[in-house]
Design an enzyme around this catalytic site. Sequence first.
Site, short mmCIF file in Angstrom:
data_model
loop_
_atom_site.label_atom_id
_atom_site.label_comp_id
_atom_site.label_asym_id
_atom_site.label_seq_id
_atom_site.Cartn_x
_atom_site.Cartn_y
_atom_site.Cartn_z
NE ARG A 261 -3.66 -2.42 2.14
CZ ARG A 261 -4.71 -2.74 2.90
NH1 ARG A 261 -5.07 -1.92 3.87
NH2 ARG A 261 -5.39 -3.84 2.68
NE ARG A 276 -1.83 5.37 8.79
CZ ARG A 276 -3.10 4.99 8.60
NH1 ARG A 276 -3.47 4.50 7.44
NH2 ARG A 276 -3.98 5.12 9.57
CD GLU A 348 -9.54 -1.32 9.62
OE1 GLU A 348 -9.72 -0.09 9.48
OE2 GLU A 348 -9.54 -2.12 8.68
CB SER A 351 -11.92 -4.56 8.15
OG SER A 351 -12.94 -3.96 7.40
NE ARG A 390 -2.83 -0.91 11.17
CZ ARG A 390 -3.69 -0.04 10.68
NH1 ARG A 390 -4.98 -0.16 10.95
NH2 ARG A 390 -3.27 0.95 9.92
#
Length: 427
Positions: A261, A276, A348, A351, A390
């Site tokens: 990403r 991140r 988060e 999801s 995470r």
Amino acid sequence: MIDLRELRDDPERVRASQQARGEDPGVVDVVLSADERYRAALAGFESARAEQKAFGKKVAQAQGEQKQALLAEVKDLAARVKALEAEAGQAEQERESALRRIGNVVKDGVPVGGEDDYVVLEEVGTPRDFAAEGFAPRDHLELGELHHAIDTARGAKVSGARFYYLMGLGARLEHALMAFAQHVAQEEGFVPVVPPTLVRPEAMAGAGFLDAHADEVYRLEADDLYLTGTSEVALAGLHADEILDLSAGSLRYAATSTCYRREAGSYGKDTRGIFRVHQFTKTEMFVYCRVEDAEAEHANLLRVERRILDALELPYRVIDVAAGDLGGPAARKYDCEAWIPTQGAYRELTSTSNCTTYQARRLGTRERDPNGSGTRTVATLNGTALTSTRPIIALLENHQQADGSVVVPEALQPYLGGSKVLRPPHA
RNA sequence: GGAGGCGUCGCCUAGUCUGGUCUAUGGCGCCCGCCUGCUAAGCGGGUUUGGGGUUUAGAGCCCCAUCGAGGGUUCAAAUCCCUCCGCCUCCGCCA
């Protein structure tokens, strides 16, 4: 892409959905007017074309002078057919591009509004009170460095900001988490998959990743391929242009892959550690099912996600994501957010989205209509089993002890050689 | 990387050289019906997908598109030309 027929039958519902997302409801009318122009032009083209075909037969049978006369007569008909076809094609293209700009019609009950308008469905577990325990929690990077598990400085040296090395315990944790996630997924009936992580534009667009967040995606210019940010892309493309047999039940897959990403536009956000990053590993669940089963499958994905987080003994909450924060393909989305002690916040971790027929329509994934003749579009859903980074953060921070050691939840112990406690090298 | 071959409505296949009678042939499979102690065989019919029109809706009927994808030539393209994609064979290179 939403169903054109549904939009024609009930444009107001689509307008309301756009409104709930905070997006332009006017696109609906752009679609409707282009559609009308398309159908008018198409009718003209088709009758001219029928005439031309009939003429062709006469020409084939005619001879000599008679044939020449027919050829002269039909010439401008051919030109008219061409022009009408082009007109219809243009209107169709306008209709399609407007239609593609419309997000999936949100489900009833989805909270209206943006990022902060989520509804908390449930909180599970209780965050530890480190003050009461008599020590200040270290954050994940401190713990990671203490254990020689995370090296962001060298990640930056070699690849730039937001890259990292996981070493020793860090690498073992990633492998353990992915193996655990795959085992659970397989127990739950998901077929394990190793997918491609470079895909063609059609796959990327079909999954809906080139619309609003195109700048989030890495593109290999020389080969016209994209690096996927989630194996959802490859799993959605898996059955593109196929007619599936769902009579024996839904198709469920779980793919583990590296995810890439660009994190464009997040400068200054979550810059410390590995929260991140540009690259991580993820085990993703993906379901193809009949539309009427989609909500049950969504509930099932959420159940599996919760089963995994329960097993990791993390405090977390489940939120119902608001319409404006859904992303185009999702009609409803639940996030599971784990407590991060040093941030004092839920963040988060996993999801799950119900994309109904939105992705499958664009990708041409259908089934025989069980209620009648013909085919119909299937529904697709996706959900995170686990990612690497995470959950590592959450595990290190939530299960740390005053001396910097980290307690391993029982479910993860078999994947870490049976260790109950992870101790820093020189502690 | 180089050379060659191939891609037809579930599967196999005819048609492509020599454009029109292709509304795409035949077989297998599948579905419906007939026949039949049962089964099999036999007989008849059906069987790509998408779109438009007609219709309150569906069924039905009419029309258009669809021969890997997209462009082009032509009055007319499965058939001729170009680009792309995929598969196969051989050569080279390489974990």
